[in-house]
Design an enzyme around this catalytic site. Structure first.
Site, mmCIF file in Angstrom:
data_model
loop_
_atom_site.group_PDB
_atom_site.id
_atom_site.type_symbol
_atom_site.label_atom_id
_atom_site.label_comp_id
_atom_site.label_asym_id
_atom_site.label_seq_id
_atom_site.Cartn_x
_atom_site.Cartn_y
_atom_site.Cartn_z
ATOM 1 N N HIS A 286 7.262 10.084 14.069
ATOM 2 C CA HIS A 286 8.621 10.635 14.051
ATOM 3 C C HIS A 286 8.871 11.711 15.084
ATOM 4 O O HIS A 286 9.920 12.368 15.031
ATOM 5 C CB HIS A 286 8.943 11.215 12.675
ATOM 6 C CG HIS A 286 9.002 10.209 11.577
ATOM 7 N ND1 HIS A 286 10.177 9.571 11.212
ATOM 8 C CD2 HIS A 286 8.039 9.705 10.782
ATOM 9 C CE1 HIS A 286 9.920 8.739 10.212
ATOM 10 N NE2 HIS A 286 8.630 8.795 9.938
ATOM 11 N N LYS B 39 22.016 20.329 11.466
ATOM 12 C CA LYS B 39 20.664 19.769 11.540
ATOM 13 C C LYS B 39 19.704 20.942 11.508
ATOM 14 O O LYS B 39 20.142 22.096 11.577
ATOM 15 C CB LYS B 39 20.467 18.963 12.823
ATOM 16 C CG LYS B 39 20.921 19.713 14.097
ATOM 17 C CD LYS B 39 20.797 18.842 15.347
ATOM 18 C CE LYS B 39 21.908 17.849 15.518
ATOM 19 N NZ LYS B 39 21.483 16.494 15.790
ATOM 20 N N ARG B 40 18.384 20.704 11.397
ATOM 21 C CA ARG B 40 17.442 21.813 11.499
ATOM 22 C C ARG B 40 17.667 22.571 12.798
ATOM 23 O O ARG B 40 18.051 21.989 13.813
ATOM 24 C CB ARG B 40 16.005 21.279 11.435
ATOM 25 C CG ARG B 40 15.579 20.855 10.041
ATOM 26 C CD ARG B 40 15.673 22.009 9.049
ATOM 27 N NE ARG B 40 14.634 22.970 9.276
ATOM 28 C CZ ARG B 40 13.518 23.069 8.550
ATOM 29 N NH1 ARG B 40 13.328 22.265 7.523
ATOM 30 N NH2 ARG B 40 12.597 23.969 8.816
ATOM 31 N N LYS C 276 25.564 9.162 10.534
ATOM 32 C CA LYS C 276 26.441 9.502 9.405
ATOM 33 C C LYS C 276 27.810 9.960 9.893
ATOM 34 O O LYS C 276 28.840 9.611 9.311
ATOM 35 C CB LYS C 276 25.784 10.588 8.536
ATOM 36 C CG LYS C 276 24.510 10.097 7.861
ATOM 37 C CD LYS C 276 23.600 11.221 7.384
ATOM 38 C CE LYS C 276 22.185 10.691 7.136
ATOM 39 N NZ LYS C 276 21.187 11.759 6.975
ATOM 40 N N THR D 38 19.499 10.943 12.677
ATOM 41 C CA THR D 38 20.160 10.085 11.701
ATOM 42 C C THR D 38 21.515 10.682 11.309
ATOM 43 O O THR D 38 22.415 9.955 10.887
ATOM 44 C CB THR D 38 19.289 9.896 10.442
ATOM 45 O OG1 THR D 38 18.762 11.168 10.050
ATOM 46 C CG2 THR D 38 18.150 8.941 10.704
ATOM 47 N N LYS E 140 16.876 20.875 19.940
ATOM 48 C CA LYS E 140 18.166 20.340 19.485
ATOM 49 C C LYS E 140 19.333 21.075 20.137
ATOM 50 O O LYS E 140 20.482 20.639 20.059
ATOM 51 C CB LYS E 140 18.271 20.413 17.966
ATOM 52 C CG LYS E 140 17.243 19.522 17.243
ATOM 53 C CD LYS E 140 17.360 19.644 15.728
ATOM 54 C CE LYS E 140 16.253 18.953 14.959
ATOM 55 N NZ LYS E 140 16.421 17.491 14.841
#
Ligand code: 26W
Length: 780
Positions: free
Chosen positions: A376, A567-568, A679, A675, A573
């Site tokens: 992952h 998100k985290r 959504k 992911t 990111k």
């Protein structure tokens, strides 16, 4: 007929004769009252919603029970191949709404509660999130369970029943404060304890070798400290199909004799302390995603899960087939969710050899055909390694087996590349050095028949980079499985307005076949449809605005563009890039450059690992920037900023439907899949994103007109590192220069001198791995 037979036939007769439970409003009302009054002992004076919630769960749970049993029987009777998803994390969120949807009881339960003078919404909102996961990896496990049940696939989840899940995030002066999440305090009405399937897991001790009857050397693991693993089963209903699969979560408990030994020796406090050590194993979820902290307790958790789950599956097998394992690999498969449960490779070898008497070759043949590993992440700091020393102390027998796997594996490498000692060193399951380490990813690859990445780009980068040597040795093992999310929770359930519109335009069926959304294409220019679409979006934005007002105290105007990144919090990111853009917008407002302006509300949310300094500082920056902008009357109608505390599954169920713009802005090549990106888009937001992870495949599906593409590609990122000069980029970009100087001038930290220096340094550092400055212009 003997006694036993008699009992058996009475039992099966009475069970099959149980009348089915009514699926109509009246039955629901009556059953609810029975539970509320008779089982829970409450009446109309009881004020808390808690008991009403419990009664509601019980009437749904009993409707799942018969289906659950029938599902198990069906798997047994058809003797089908079964899969086991081993994961340290299952980020399930709330179960109530999902159970109602999948049982087809959403409307009738709402009606039943209305008859009883209660609000379904209020009860549903009182349910705790089951937050047994960090982020994407844990939520993927939860979505997979839902989809497997819906596809009627015989898949069981195996995980840990942590007493404390993911911490609750609070803010104090704009900084993250972690609070324990004691989610089981009021009990968990969904779980069924099954002490009859308790397993024993061993730690410590040493191995002894003895000749068995056949003269073979057999190992015995002795002088161990044992811990019991007690299973708790959670039902996983499929979507309106009668299937109910199982998530089995293990809780650690002390063994009696462990306590008694010391108790008899007069060491009562010590015996109780030992009990604590045993039960500590399942106390709390580790809140790190993407960086391993090497704590012994974490390795204990990993082995505990692997061992208990394998023993459980093997016990069932032996119950039917005895010690005949010839068809075991045909009938069973274990999917390893990242390397976290990869002890399972060595543990299955141990159980097959030491407990069931198989020889090495047969045990290995079975193991290497039943294990499969999903990777992952490409981030090197996330790759698990455990000190050989720790392994030797905690799991001595397992270490012996790992050494033997390695010896045989290296012999194979040597046959393939004779004389290439550098390659042997690179590929060894043991990293040599002052502190030798077990490389868990390599163990997982060596022991698996399949290794997959989670998006096309990610899988390609794995075989070109991280796992290149292994790909050259075993190309057939490597493949891609692009992630997905369940459209039941993430569309049907969380966006009832849009679901209704879909049903009325393209008919139902999209819940289990998302390709049917293509049926909307001819409506893209249809005025009436677009008007209804806008109404749905508008209502969802109002709901999101209410949540932001309640939780952040910031007023979002539903007419504005809702621009969201949740998100985290992680540097790769690039929440920081998002903030730089916000500062740029603010700078434009202050300069009066607002002639072509879309009013915008920016929402950012996510948890930082408690030990991740930069991530926490980024949270502080977002909050400080928000304070300045939201207090400035000049920005009032143009820009609002909020940081949403305690981002979690249930929050996303309100966020995704209410968003216009989805921020998927990671440095290309770093986000394995993502992911959340899925959504948002399936709820009708457009994406701004880089060519990273599943963004690439999403863009192919939705078309570039629905995707604002920016930034360097993964290849360009790697190339750019060698000559990256953020100073020059900033100097040549007026906008970025003003943003950086606002930041470094202390404009957002007037009373907190220098706190954002590390952030300015990160942006201006030529070794910034995330290339923030490089992508700023094209992002804007
Ligand atoms: C204990 C250290 C640790 C914990 C978690 C290391 C690594 C992890 C995970 C691999 C982090 C994770 O959640 N990865 C995410 O997995 C999602 C599901 O495949 C992907 O969509 C995300 O891109 C990826 O970051």
């Amino acid at each position: 007929m003997n006694d036993k037979q008699l009992k058996q036939s009475l039992l099966s007769a009475s069970l099959t004769e149980l009348p089915p439970l009514g699926m109509d409003v009246l039955s629901l009302v009556n059953d609810f009252r029975r539970y509320y009054t008779h089982s829970l002992g409450r009446d109309r004076h009881s004020r808390s919603t808690h008991y009403a919630y419990q009664a509601l769960v019980l009437i749904l749970r009993e409707r799942l029970m018969e289906r659950w049993k029938q599902t198990r029987y069906a798997y047994e009777e058809t003797d089908c191949k079964q899969a086991y998803y081993l994961s340290l994390e299952f980020l399930m969120g709330r179960a109530l709404g999902n159970a109602m949807l999948n049982l087809g009881l959403e409307e009738d339960t709402a009606l039943a509660l209305q008859c009883l003078g209660m609000e379904l919404e209020e009860l549903a909102e009182s349910e705790h999130d089951a937050g047994l996961g960090n982020g994407g990896l844990g939520r993927l496990a939860a979505c997979f369970l839902d989809s497997c049940a819906t596809l009627q696939l015989p898949v069981t989840g195996y995980g840990i029943r942590y007493d404390y899940g993911m911490f609750r995030q609070q803010l104090a002066d704009g900084e993250q404060v972690e609070e324990p999440d004691h989610w089981l305090r009021d009990g968990n009405p969904w779980e069924i304890e099954r002490p009859e399937y308790t397993q024993r897991v061993r730690f410590g001790g040493r191995s002894e070798f003895q000749r068995d009857g056949a003269g073979r050397l057999a190992a015995r693991w002795v002088d161990t400290n044992d811990v019991l693993a007690i299973p708790y089963d959670v039902p996983i209903p499929g979507y309106q199909n009668g299937t109910v699969n199982t998530l089995r979560l293990w809780k650690a408990a002390a063994t009696d004799e462990f306590d008694l030994g010391e108790f008899n020796a007069g060491l009562y406090p010590e015996s109780v302390a030992a009990k604590n050590t045993a039960e500590q194993i399942t106390l709390v979820l580790y809140p790190n995603d993407s960086s391993e902290n090497g704590k012994e307790l974490r390795l204990r958790q990993q082995y505990f899960l692997a061992s208990a789950s394998l023993q459980d599956v093997l016990a069932r097998w032996v119950g039917i087939h005895g010690n005949d394992f010839t068809r075991f690999a045909e009938k069973n498969v274990f999917q390893l969710n990242d390397t976290h449960p990869s002890c399972a490779v060595a543990e299955l070898m141990r159980l097959l050899m030491d407990k069931h008497g198989l020889g090495w070759d047969q045990a290995w043949e079975i193991t290497a055909r039943t294990m499969a590993y999903t990777n992952h992440t490409l981030l090197p700091e996330a790759l698990e390694k455990w000190p050989v020393r720790l392994f030797r102390r905690l799991l001595p027998r397992l270490l012996e087996i790992i050494f033997e796997i390695n010896a045989r594996f290296l012999a194979e490498v040597a046959r393939h590349w004779p004389g290439d000692s550098e390659r042997l060193r690179r590929m060894s399951l043991i990293e040599e050095g002052r502190e030798p380490m077990v490389r868990m990813a390599y163990l997982a690859i060596a022991g698996s028949f399949s290794v997959n990445g989670v998006a096309a780009l990610h899988s390609r980068l794995l075989v070109e980079g991280l796992f290149r040597d292994f790909f050259e040795l075993w190309p057939h093992k490597f493949n891609n499985k692009t992630n997905g999310v369940t459209p039941r929770r993430w569309l049907a359930r969380c966006n009832p307005g849009l679901a209704r519109l879909l049903d009325e335009t393209i008919g139902s069926g999209w819940e289990v076949d998302l390709d049917r959304l293509r049926g909307l294409l001819p409506l893209a220019e249809d005025g009436a449809f677009r008007e209804r679409w806008r109404q749905v979006k508008r209502a969802n934005k109002e709901r999101l605005a209410q949540m932001v007002a309640a939780e952040c105290g910031v007023a979002f105007d539903p007419q504005a563009l809702f621009d969201v990144q949740v998100k985290r919090i992680h540097e790769y990111k690039r929440q920081l890039l998002d903030v730089l853009h916000v500062i740029h917008l603010y700078d434009r407002i202050k300069r009066g450059d607002t002639t072509t302006w879309t009013p915008r509300c920016v929402l950012i949310g996510g948890k930082a690992a408690p030990g991740y300094f930069m991530a926490k500082r980024i949270i502080k920056l977002i909050n400080n920037v928000a304070l300045v902008i939201n207090a400035d009357p000049e920005a009032d109608l143009l820009l609002k900023v909020a940081f949403l505390p305690n981002y979690r599954v249930s929050a996303m169920e309100t966020i995704a439907p209410g968003s216009d713009l989805s921020e998927q802005i990671s440095t290309a090549g770093k986000e394995a899949s993502g992911t959340g990106n899925m959504k948002f888009m399936m709820n009708g937001a457009v994406t701004i994103g880089t060519l990273d992870g599943a963004n690439i495949e999403i863009r192919e599906e939705v078309g570039d007109e629905n995707f604002f593409l920016f930034g360097l590609t993964a290849e360009q990122v790697e190339e750019r590192r060698h000559h990256y000069d953020p100073g020059a980029i900033i100097a040549s970009d007026e906008d970025l220069e003003r943003v950086v100087s606002l930041l470094s001038s202390g404009h957002f930290n007037q009373l907190e001198p220098r706190i954002f220096d590390p952030i300015v340094h990160a942006i201006t550092n030529p070794f910034d791995p995330w290339l923030i400055a490089a992508d700023f212009r094209s992002y804007v």
